[in-house]
Scaffold this active site. Structure first.
Site, PDB file in Angstrom:
ATOM      1  N   LYS A 188      16.439  11.811  17.865  1.00 40.26           N
ATOM      2  CA  LYS A 188      17.090  11.257  16.677  1.00 40.26           C
ATOM      3  C   LYS A 188      17.991  12.302  16.034  1.00 40.26           C
ATOM      4  CE  LYS A 188      13.352   8.097  15.273  1.00 40.26           C
ATOM      5  NZ  LYS A 188      14.127   6.855  15.192  1.00 40.26           N
ATOM      6  N   ARG A 206       7.163  -0.274  20.685  1.00 39.66           N
ATOM      7  CA  ARG A 206       6.769  -1.416  21.525  1.00 39.66           C
ATOM      8  C   ARG A 206       5.943  -0.967  22.732  1.00 39.66           C
ATOM      9  NH1 ARG A 206      13.000  -2.673  22.063  1.00 39.66           N
ATOM     10  NH2 ARG A 206      12.817  -1.619  20.058  1.00 39.66           N
TER      11      ARG A 206
END
Length: 497
Positions: free
Chosen positions: A280, A354
């Protein structure tokens, strides 16, 4: 904070402070009117003099009002009476809380609960006030060398109800509101705790502490070896780059009948999300400690269940991992096999939530749940779509979706349904595995839910994306405790059924 409920005239209250509302323009509420008449028009005279208009956000503390037994009278501006809705009510409660906490009055009697709130009854007013006050008084200063505390904080608040017939309902409402707020505050504390302290094993310890505090809760923690044996290679892939090993935390609340199917809550517990190899940007990365707020809400909701002794069974599963880059970290292009036997091509290691949730969803099958709700700070796309006001909600069972939407409206912790159509599933196609872990830029929140839906085919399932609602940035940076109110209301309604 201690809460009590009583009926009685405001002018007869022997208290450190009596709180009443004033609407625009200088329109006294019923309680304020009773105080005014008992004092020989003292309040109305002050208002005519210009001390207060009744606008929202105004407050007036009065001392030594003639003919009254209370030491103080606190008048709260409520705005226009015809526009006094739940949002205006909460602002009034917040203002009252701040004023009392700075007044030196350690106890008070509140008549704001008797105000007419659009579309809400007395039970809601008392419950919401107890929740809002407890939430408002929350402080997280565990890591400050010198914590700031009120000089003489308010310690006891009594809510007024119109008659003795309302006492039992009011007391239950206050108890419920406080229990929900305490669950929220636990979730906030876990979210706010720094990631060098709050890592997967720390979350596991919180699960053990809940079991120690509430005998109705039983906690089991699965380590890497146990998860490997179960085939949870998707969850384990996320934590491969971290020195802090992943954990699967399983908490069972047994408040219902032994043979009653449980409700399952599954929380994403990424205690810090660097993005892994798909790193990130540095700006704002400190806020990635909040990526475990889905799991924090599961802990908080379970605490609320135990406090209220809800007569139902709940299974709470937290998939905890830290997503870090190092030489062992999962790479874009790697393929892993999930517990369900499906293979996943990992195209972006920053779509890790997920990957831990899919194995947790497969794990809960063994409990044969009546319904499953997963909660996760899953996609930035949800922030773009809904901002920080509503949770994204998707699922495979319309009645469950409607239940959650209704619980959100009832609690004021609202969600908004997004479509989960088969057409979106095509975006997850992979040339090399059963599915990819991302589906491109378009409809990112929906395709993330599509991924999860592949592992939720054996039960009624809903997914809450709380990426925009779990925490605040800027000057008020911190975890919000949402969606504990929605989940608690959902379970309360299930228990009542």
């Amino acid at each position: 904070m201690q809460f009590a409920v009583k009926s009685g005239s405001p002018e007869k209250q022997r208290s450190a402070c009596v709180v009443a509302g004033v609407f625009e323009s200088r329109r006294l509420s019923a309680a304020a009117k009773a105080l005014d008449e008992a004092s020989g028009g003292h309040l109305s005279a002050l208002l005519r003099r210009g001390d207060m208009e009744g606008r929202a956000g105004q407050a007036l503390m009065l001392h030594g009002v003639p003919q009254l037994l209370a030491d103080r009278v606190l008048l709260i501006g409520c705005g226009k009476e015809r526009e006094f809705d739940e949002r205006a009510y909460r602002r009034s409660i917040d203002l009252m809380t701040d004023q009392l906490n700075d007044s030196g009055a350690t106890e008070a009697v509140c008549y704001l609960t008797e105000l007419p709130v659009k579309g809400r009854d007395l039970h809601w007013c008392v419950q919401d006030a107890a929740r809002q006050i407890t939430h408002r008084l929350y402080r997280f200063d565990d890591y400050k060398s010198k914590a700031e505390a009120p000089r003489r904080p308010v310690k006891r608040l009594t809510f007024a109800v119109p008659s003795r017939r309302d006492l039992a309902s009011g007391e239950q409402a206050a108890r419920t509101g406080q229990a929900v707020a305490e669950g929220m505050n636990l979730a906030r504390t876990l979210g706010n705790t720094p990631p060098n302290v709050c890592y997967p094993e720390y979350l596991a310890e919180q699960g053990r502490l809940l079991a120690e505090q509430y005998p109705v809760i039983e906690t089991e923690v699965l380590d890497v070896a146990q998860m490997t044996e179960l085939g949870m290679h998707s969850l384990l892939a996320v934590g491969r780059g971290s020195e802090r090993e992943p954990r699967l935390i399983v908490m069972q609340y047994r408040g219902g009948k032994p043979n009653e199917k449980p409700i399952a809550l599954v929380g994403k517990g990424i205690t810090f999300d660097s993005g892994g190899i798909s790193l990130k940007p540095g700006a704002g990365m400190d806020e990635m400690k909040f990526d475990m707020c889905g799991s924090a809400s599961v802990f908080g909701t379970l605490k609320t269940c135990a406090e209220l002794e809800l007569p139902l069974n709940v299974v709470a599963v937290v998939a905890a991992a830290e997503n870090m880059p190092d030489g062992r970290a999962t790479r874009p292009g790697d393929i892993v096999t999930t517990m369900a036997g499906k293979t996943v091509e990992i195209l972006n290691t920053d779509a890790e939530g997920r990957l831990v949730l899919c194995d947790a969803l497969t794990y809960v099958e063994r409990f044969e749940p009546e319904a499953v709700v997963d909660i996760a700070t899953l996609t930035g796309a949800c922030v773009i779509a809904l901002g920080n006001h509503a949770h994204g909600l998707l699922g495979n069972h319309s009645p469950l979706i409607n239940e959650l939407l209704g619980a959100g409206k009832a609690s004021g912790d609202r969600a908004w349904e997004l479509p989960l159509w088969d057409e979106y599933q095509d975006q997850l196609k992979s040339n090399f595995a059963d599915l990819a872990n991302i589906g491109g830029r378009e409809a990112g929140t929906i395709t993330a839910a599509c991924f999860l839906s592949r592992f939720a085919g054996k039960f009624h399932w809903a997914h809450l994306d709380i990426a925009g609602t779990a925490w605040l940035s800027g000057a008020n940076k911190g975890a919000t405790g949402r969606p504990v109110p929605l989940l608690s209301q959902f379970l309360i309604q299930r228990a009542e059924r």
